[in-house]
Design an enzyme around this catalytic site. Structure first.
Site, PDB file in Angstrom:
ATOM      1  N   ASP A 102     -13.145  -1.172  12.707  1.00 23.93           N
ATOM      2  CA  ASP A 102     -13.833  -1.246  10.769  1.00 23.93           C
ATOM      3  C   ASP A 102     -14.535  -1.504  10.781  1.00 23.93           C
ATOM      4  O   ASP A 102     -15.520  -2.166  11.687  1.00 23.93           O
ATOM      5  CB  ASP A 102     -12.562  -2.522  10.413  1.00 23.93           C
ATOM      6  CG  ASP A 102     -10.837  -1.805  10.626  1.00 23.93           C
ATOM      7  OD1 ASP A 102     -10.857  -0.335  10.468  1.00 23.93           O
ATOM      8  OD2 ASP A 102      -9.810  -2.866  10.826  1.00 23.93           O
ATOM      9  N   ARG A 145       0.851  -1.068   0.347  1.00 28.33           N
ATOM     10  CA  ARG A 145       0.046  -0.221   0.140  1.00 28.33           C
ATOM     11  C   ARG A 145       1.138   1.552   0.389  1.00 28.33           C
ATOM     12  O   ARG A 145       0.912   2.378  -0.959  1.00 28.33           O
ATOM     13  CB  ARG A 145      -0.791  -0.224   1.205  1.00 28.33           C
ATOM     14  CG  ARG A 145      -2.160   0.803   1.308  1.00 28.33           C
ATOM     15  CD  ARG A 145      -2.616   0.599   2.740  1.00 28.33           C
ATOM     16  NE  ARG A 145      -2.780  -0.860   3.198  1.00 28.33           N
ATOM     17  CZ  ARG A 145      -3.778  -0.580   3.449  1.00 28.33           C
ATOM     18  NH1 ARG A 145      -4.785  -0.747   2.547  1.00 28.33           N
ATOM     19  NH2 ARG A 145      -3.705  -2.298   3.998  1.00 28.33           N
ATOM     20  N   TYR A 146       2.094   1.487   0.645  1.00 26.13           N
ATOM     21  CA  TYR A 146       2.836   2.618   0.578  1.00 26.13           C
ATOM     22  C   TYR A 146       4.145   2.123   0.125  1.00 26.13           C
ATOM     23  O   TYR A 146       4.427   0.863   0.487  1.00 26.13           O
ATOM     24  CB  TYR A 146       2.814   2.750   2.213  1.00 26.13           C
ATOM     25  CG  TYR A 146       1.940   2.957   2.990  1.00 26.13           C
ATOM     26  CD1 TYR A 146       1.364   4.234   3.075  1.00 26.13           C
ATOM     27  CD2 TYR A 146       1.022   2.711   3.772  1.00 26.13           C
ATOM     28  CE1 TYR A 146       0.196   4.905   3.635  1.00 26.13           C
ATOM     29  CE2 TYR A 146       0.181   2.955   4.492  1.00 26.13           C
ATOM     30  CZ  TYR A 146      -0.556   3.916   4.515  1.00 26.13           C
ATOM     31  OH  TYR A 146      -2.160   3.938   4.928  1.00 26.13           O
ATOM     32  N   ARG A 169     -10.371  -9.317   9.839  1.00 32.48           N
ATOM     33  CA  ARG A 169     -10.501 -10.236   8.342  1.00 32.48           C
ATOM     34  C   ARG A 169     -10.564 -11.706   8.907  1.00 32.48           C
ATOM     35  O   ARG A 169     -10.190 -12.509   8.118  1.00 32.48           O
ATOM     36  CB  ARG A 169      -8.874 -10.811   8.628  1.00 32.48           C
ATOM     37  CG  ARG A 169      -7.759  -9.025   7.898  1.00 32.48           C
ATOM     38  CD  ARG A 169      -6.377  -9.711   7.573  1.00 32.48           C
ATOM     39  NE  ARG A 169      -5.409  -8.256   7.047  1.00 32.48           N
ATOM     40  CZ  ARG A 169      -4.548  -7.711   7.685  1.00 32.48           C
ATOM     41  NH1 ARG A 169      -4.479  -8.631   8.824  1.00 32.48           N
ATOM     42  NH2 ARG A 169      -4.039  -6.609   7.064  1.00 32.48           N
ATOM     43  N   CYS A 212     -11.219 -13.196  16.979  1.00 32.72           N
ATOM     44  CA  CYS A 212     -11.901 -12.178  17.857  1.00 32.72           C
ATOM     45  C   CYS A 212     -13.251 -12.259  17.208  1.00 32.72           C
ATOM     46  O   CYS A 212     -13.094 -12.158  15.934  1.00 32.72           O
ATOM     47  CB  CYS A 212     -11.003 -11.222  18.143  1.00 32.72           C
ATOM     48  SG  CYS A 212      -8.801 -11.256  18.221  1.00 32.72           S
ATOM     49  N   ASP A 239      -8.794   3.415   9.863  1.00 33.23           N
ATOM     50  CA  ASP A 239      -8.674   2.722   8.605  1.00 33.23           C
ATOM     51  C   ASP A 239      -9.461   3.019   7.788  1.00 33.23           C
ATOM     52  O   ASP A 239     -10.554   2.470   7.502  1.00 33.23           O
ATOM     53  CB  ASP A 239      -7.903   1.335   8.643  1.00 33.23           C
ATOM     54  CG  ASP A 239      -6.866   0.736   8.248  1.00 33.23           C
ATOM     55  OD1 ASP A 239      -6.532   1.148   6.977  1.00 33.23           O
ATOM     56  OD2 ASP A 239      -6.002  -0.251   9.086  1.00 33.23           O
ATOM     57  N   LYS A 245      -3.913   4.184   7.271  1.00 37.02           N
ATOM     58  CA  LYS A 245      -4.355   5.068   8.265  1.00 37.02           C
ATOM     59  C   LYS A 245      -4.643   6.778   8.038  1.00 37.02           C
ATOM     60  O   LYS A 245      -3.030   7.110   7.674  1.00 37.02           O
ATOM     61  CB  LYS A 245      -3.135   4.466   9.424  1.00 37.02           C
ATOM     62  CG  LYS A 245      -3.833   2.776   9.452  1.00 37.02           C
ATOM     63  CD  LYS A 245      -3.125   1.775  10.622  1.00 37.02           C
ATOM     64  CE  LYS A 245      -3.413   0.201  11.272  1.00 37.02           C
ATOM     65  NZ  LYS A 245      -2.889  -0.179   9.881  1.00 37.02           N
ATOM     66  N   ARG A 247       6.980  -0.031   2.178  1.00 38.73           N
ATOM     67  CA  ARG A 247       6.866  -1.355   3.828  1.00 38.73           C
ATOM     68  C   ARG A 247       5.522  -2.113   2.317  1.00 38.73           C
ATOM     69  O   ARG A 247       4.793  -1.609   2.176  1.00 38.73           O
ATOM     70  CB  ARG A 247       6.157  -0.529   4.734  1.00 38.73           C
ATOM     71  CG  ARG A 247       5.245  -0.409   4.618  1.00 38.73           C
ATOM     72  CD  ARG A 247       4.398   0.771   5.991  1.00 38.73           C
ATOM     73  NE  ARG A 247       4.926   2.010   5.290  1.00 38.73           N
ATOM     74  CZ  ARG A 247       4.269   3.254   5.713  1.00 38.73           C
ATOM     75  NH1 ARG A 247       3.130   2.751   6.753  1.00 38.73           N
ATOM     76  NH2 ARG A 247       4.126   4.150   5.426  1.00 38.73           N
ATOM     77  N   CYS A 256      -5.215 -18.226  13.692  1.00 35.83           N
ATOM     78  CA  CYS A 256      -4.699 -17.630  14.993  1.00 35.83           C
ATOM     79  C   CYS A 256      -5.118 -18.704  15.804  1.00 35.83           C
ATOM     80  O   CYS A 256      -6.008 -19.331  16.195  1.00 35.83           O
ATOM     81  CB  CYS A 256      -5.761 -16.813  15.017  1.00 35.83           C
ATOM     82  SG  CYS A 256      -5.483 -15.021  13.634  1.00 35.83           S
ATOM     83  N   CYS A 270     -13.120  -9.192  14.058  1.00 30.76           N
ATOM     84  CA  CYS A 270     -12.010  -9.239  12.867  1.00 30.76           C
ATOM     85  C   CYS A 270     -12.329  -8.685  12.302  1.00 30.76           C
ATOM     86  O   CYS A 270     -13.014  -8.805  12.038  1.00 30.76           O
ATOM     87  CB  CYS A 270     -11.316 -10.730  13.531  1.00 30.76           C
ATOM     88  SG  CYS A 270      -9.964 -11.256  12.569  1.00 30.76           S
TER      89      CYS A 270
HETATM   90  S1  SF4 Z   1      -7.816 -10.096  15.371  1.00 34.87           S
HETATM   91 FE1  SF4 Z   1      -8.297 -11.359  13.622  1.00 34.87          FE
HETATM   92  S2  SF4 Z   1      -6.384 -12.035  12.854  1.00 34.87           S
HETATM   93 FE2  SF4 Z   1      -5.790 -10.654  14.421  1.00 34.87          FE
HETATM   94  S3  SF4 Z   1      -5.372 -11.980  16.654  1.00 34.87           S
HETATM   95 FE3  SF4 Z   1      -8.152 -11.863  16.090  1.00 34.87          FE
HETATM   96  S4  SF4 Z   1      -8.900 -13.364  14.984  1.00 34.87           S
HETATM   97 FE4  SF4 Z   1      -6.388 -13.526  14.465  1.00 34.87          FE
END
Ligand code: SF4
Length: 352
Positions: free
Chosen positions: A279, A96-97, A118, A113, A316, A323, A100, A109, A116
């Site tokens: 997000d 994106r930049y 993603r 979460c 974001d 960001k 990096r 994972c 999340c």
């Molecule tokens: S926020 Fe998403 S990518 Fe990060 S640990 Fe939790 S589930 Fe995994």
């Protein structure tokens, strides 16, 4: 390619297991099965042990125990809220930049979460890691782009790799002269601290490049003694630690909770780095906080905490625009008289 360490036995992955452990209600089971069919579920034994089952609003449970509210989508939410896909020149790389890249090697994972950003990429039925060929192509992309100064290992969670595979990856990146910094983003030291073994720490110590580790932590109670010990092993090895926190309704959206968290992070030698505005992820409306509320919380923190403990509040920009800081403003907008607001809300004139 089997990059994942097989030691995951104690993790709870099914709604029925959560009910059996008293972490979810039996009456919710059918709804939770529907959630789990769409979004992955995993609660490590460390996290399960932190949950107060007597408290229906427990901030740890809220982050990890699925809820029927995840089946509700609100306008504006989508599957790729931060626009990774539109900046991906080869599989696994987000560029994106100029200086990096994100390197998304594993798609699993230790925990999942519920908010999340993603979640659609790490859900059920997704590949667990890049293929061998895609991994080689991603490394070649980094080799061929001399402007890449920093590689950010993210995912999924890169510390789900076995120490041996992680060491191979860090060594391969270390061999690319223009890569000065390898940044690792992980929730593992917080949610599964037993994985932070001497072998894993050694894997994070290349000969030439600098490794920085950003740990994701949203509540002071996540910093249990065993977690603080894991962070100490990393810090003692000379790995700089940064904290990333997501501002979440019902978890940490009050000033006392945030203050306690930031103090706990700094005490554990973790510099608070970002406070992320949540997000626009599908099925996460129940975690969202108004930006004005986030700004008010940041203003309140400024009066309570030293600069060392202040994160930057960031958003974001949807669509892959990166960001931006969205903290409160301290300068007035009168062009003839510069005014500045202090940490306690009082306004003062500053000579032009
Ligand atoms: S926020 Fe998403 S990518 Fe990060 S640990 Fe939790 S589930 Fe995994």
């Amino acid at each position: 390619m089997n990059l994942i360490d097989p030691k995951l036995a104690a993790t709870l992955r099914h709604p029925a297991d959560l009910v059996e452990r008293g972490l979810a209600k039996a009456t919710d089971l059918a709804d939770l099965e529907r959630v789990a069919a769409r979004y992955a579920v995993a609660v490590t034994s460390d996290i399960a042990g932190l949950i107060d089952t007597e408290n229906p609003d427990d901030p740890i449970a809220r982050q990890f125990i699925p809820s029927a509210l995840e089946l509700v989508s609100t306008p504006g939410e989508n599957a790729d809220p931060i626009g990774d896909d539109s900046h991906s020149p080869v599989a696994g790389i987000v560029h994106r930049y100029p200086d990096r890249v994100l390197f998304k090697l594993v798609h699993v994972c230790a925990v999942y979460c519920r908010f999340c950003f993603r979640r659609e990429m790490v859900g059920p039925g997704k590949a667990t890691a890049l293929s061998e060929a895609a991994y080689r192509d991603a490394l070649n992309y980094i080799r061929e782009h001399q402007e890449i100064w920093e590689v950010i290992l993210t995912g999924g969670d890169p510390l789900m790799m076995s120490p041996r595979r992680l060491a191979e990856l860090i060594e391969a990146l270390d061999a690319i002269d223009h890569v000065a910094v390898i940044r690792v983003h992980s929730r593992v030291p917080i949610v599964d601290p037993g994985r932070v073994t001497d072998e894993l720490v050694a894997a994070l110590r290349p000969r030439r490049a600098s490794v920085w580790l950003a740990v994701h932590c949203n509540h002071a109670r996540e910093l249990a003694p065993v977690t603080r010990a894991a962070l100490a092993r990393l810090a003692d090895a000379g790995i700089p630690l940064m904290g990333q926190t997501v501002l979440l309704a019902g978890v940490n959206d009050d000033v006392a909770t945030l203050e306690q968290l930031m103090r706990a992070l700094v005490s554990a030698r973790v510099k608070p780095y970002y406070l992320h505005h949540p997000d626009l992820v599908r099925g996460t409306g129940h975690f969202r906080v108004a930006i004005a509320r986030g700004q008010a919380l940041m203003a309140a923190l400024r009066g309570r905490l030293s600069g060392l403990a202040q994160p930057t509040y960031v958003l974001d920009v949807p669509g892959g625009h990166g960001k931006v800081p969205i903290g409160p403003a301290y300068l007035g907008d009168d062009p003839d008289a510069l005014t500045v607001r202090d940490a306690f809300g009082e306004t003062h004139r500053y000579p032009l």
